[in-house]
Design a protein around this motif. Structure first.
Motif, PDB file in Angstrom:
ATOM      1  N   ASP A  89     -26.619  -1.200  77.235  1.00 49.71           N
ATOM      2  CA  ASP A  89     -27.607  -0.702  76.277  1.00 49.71           C
ATOM      3  C   ASP A  89     -28.856  -0.102  76.917  1.00 49.71           C
ATOM      4  O   ASP A  89     -29.608   0.597  76.230  1.00 49.71           O
ATOM      5  CB  ASP A  89     -28.039  -1.834  75.338  1.00 49.71           C
ATOM      6  N   HIS A  90     -29.077  -0.379  78.214  1.00 46.35           N
ATOM      7  CA  HIS A  90     -30.348   0.049  78.809  1.00 46.35           C
ATOM      8  C   HIS A  90     -30.239   0.726  80.169  1.00 46.35           C
ATOM      9  O   HIS A  90     -31.246   1.243  80.667  1.00 46.35           O
ATOM     10  CB  HIS A  90     -31.291  -1.151  78.930  1.00 46.35           C
ATOM     11  N   ALA A  91     -29.069   0.718  80.782  1.00 46.40           N
ATOM     12  CA  ALA A  91     -28.951   1.293  82.125  1.00 46.40           C
ATOM     13  C   ALA A  91     -29.151   2.803  82.105  1.00 46.40           C
ATOM     14  O   ALA A  91     -28.695   3.498  81.201  1.00 46.40           O
ATOM     15  CB  ALA A  91     -27.580   0.963  82.709  1.00 46.40           C
ATOM     16  N   LEU A 144     -28.632  11.114  83.248  1.00 48.77           N
ATOM     17  CA  LEU A 144     -29.295   9.979  82.593  1.00 48.77           C
ATOM     18  C   LEU A 144     -28.618   9.681  81.255  1.00 48.77           C
ATOM     19  O   LEU A 144     -28.250  10.596  80.510  1.00 48.77           O
ATOM     20  CB  LEU A 144     -30.773  10.279  82.373  1.00 48.77           C
ATOM     21  N   SER A 145     -28.472   8.413  80.937  1.00 52.45           N
ATOM     22  CA  SER A 145     -27.785   8.017  79.711  1.00 52.45           C
ATOM     23  C   SER A 145     -28.666   8.248  78.484  1.00 52.45           C
ATOM     24  O   SER A 145     -29.901   8.233  78.560  1.00 52.45           O
ATOM     25  CB  SER A 145     -27.392   6.545  79.784  1.00 52.45           C
ATOM     26  N   LYS A 192     -32.734   7.299  77.794  1.00 48.41           N
ATOM     27  CA  LYS A 192     -33.670   8.296  77.254  1.00 48.41           C
ATOM     28  C   LYS A 192     -34.321   7.783  75.971  1.00 48.41           C
ATOM     29  O   LYS A 192     -35.517   8.005  75.737  1.00 48.41           O
ATOM     30  CB  LYS A 192     -32.933   9.604  76.989  1.00 48.41           C
ATOM     31  N   ALA A 193     -33.550   7.077  75.147  1.00 49.94           N
ATOM     32  CA  ALA A 193     -34.115   6.526  73.915  1.00 49.94           C
ATOM     33  C   ALA A 193     -35.133   5.443  74.229  1.00 49.94           C
ATOM     34  O   ALA A 193     -36.189   5.355  73.588  1.00 49.94           O
ATOM     35  CB  ALA A 193     -32.981   5.950  73.050  1.00 49.94           C
ATOM     36  N   ARG A 252     -40.814   3.857  74.556  1.00 50.84           N
ATOM     37  CA  ARG A 252     -41.864   3.289  75.385  1.00 50.84           C
ATOM     38  C   ARG A 252     -43.075   4.213  75.442  1.00 50.84           C
ATOM     39  O   ARG A 252     -44.223   3.771  75.496  1.00 50.84           O
ATOM     40  CB  ARG A 252     -41.341   3.030  76.796  1.00 50.84           C
ATOM     41  N   ASN A 253     -42.812   5.495  75.397  1.00 51.26           N
ATOM     42  CA  ASN A 253     -43.905   6.479  75.486  1.00 51.26           C
ATOM     43  C   ASN A 253     -44.464   6.858  74.123  1.00 51.26           C
ATOM     44  O   ASN A 253     -45.407   7.604  74.014  1.00 51.26           O
ATOM     45  CB  ASN A 253     -43.406   7.748  76.207  1.00 51.26           C
TER      46      ASN A 253
END
Length: 217
Positions: free
Chosen positions: A180-182, A205-206, A210-211, A216-217
């Motif tokens: 879910d996060h790699a 990049l997965s 990216k999500a 986070r941003n």
């Protein structure tokens, strides 16, 4: 006559011992070739994981001669994680897999990454502040990509010392966390500072990573 027979017996035994030695050497050489002969689409030789008959993974004992990727200090992926002591973790990757990543931005089949955990110390020699790594290895984990052995491609193996390790059960949180996060192909490339720019440039990049970054941003 007995002396002659004895000498003949010794020569015959010596011939047999020599043949056994050559056979053992040949088997060893073939095993070594089998473990390193695999290559990815770029033609880079990649060392293959070695399993016991029971399916346990053998620890690559020379992993500290592999490519060093990064170290973490007290890293935890859950806000509730409390260790009560400081820890370093060091990550190494098999050199052939590393070269393939540089060329493609992703990991080839048979990739092995080793996570080594060591305790952090703050008092020793002339050190006055900060932490450094202790000599004792607290734990090791190997992350393996092997499509011939695992339908899901990747598997984790946690080692108790250096003896061969059983695969970590699929119910463990590490599998879903990496899925879910790699950042790249089930691996936390986001924490490997020399590889993240390569993956970014090559567009590997997965979507999950990216999500996470967008949130986070």
């Amino acid at each position: 006559m007995r002396a002659a027979n004895g000498l003949a017996g010794e020569n015959h035994g010596g011939h047999t011992d020599a043949m056994k030695t050559k056979s053992i050497a040949l088997i060893t050489a073939l095993t070594l070739v089998c473990s390193i002969a695999l290559s990815d689409s770029t033609g880079t030789p990649i060392r293959s994981p070695v399993y016991t008959d029971e399916g346990r993974l053998t620890l690559p004992e020379d992993y500290r001669e592999w490519v060093y990727l990064s170290s973490g200090f007290d890293m935890a992926y859950s806000p509730m994680a409390m260790m009560g002591h400081h820890m370093f973790d060091n990550v190494f990757v098999e050199p052939g897999a590393y070269k393939a990543f540089l060329a493609t931005g992703t990991w080839p089949d048979k990739t092995m990454l080793v996570l080594e955990v060591r305790g952090a110390q703050d008092k020793g020699s002339i050190n006055k502040t900060g932490h450094y790594q202790g000599t004792e290895v607290m734990g090791r984990e190997v992350h393996v990509k092997d499509t011939a052995h695992f339908p899901e491609s990747w598997a984790f193996f946690g080692f108790d010392g250096t003896k061969p390790a059983k695969m970590t059960p699929r119910t463990a949180d590490c599998y879903s966390c990496h899925r879910d996060h790699a950042a790249v192909d089930n691996t936390f490339v986001q924490f490997y500072p020399t590889l993240l720019p390569i993956a970014t440039a090559k567009g590997t990049l997965s979507a999950a990573y990216k999500a996470d970054e967008a949130a986070r941003n």
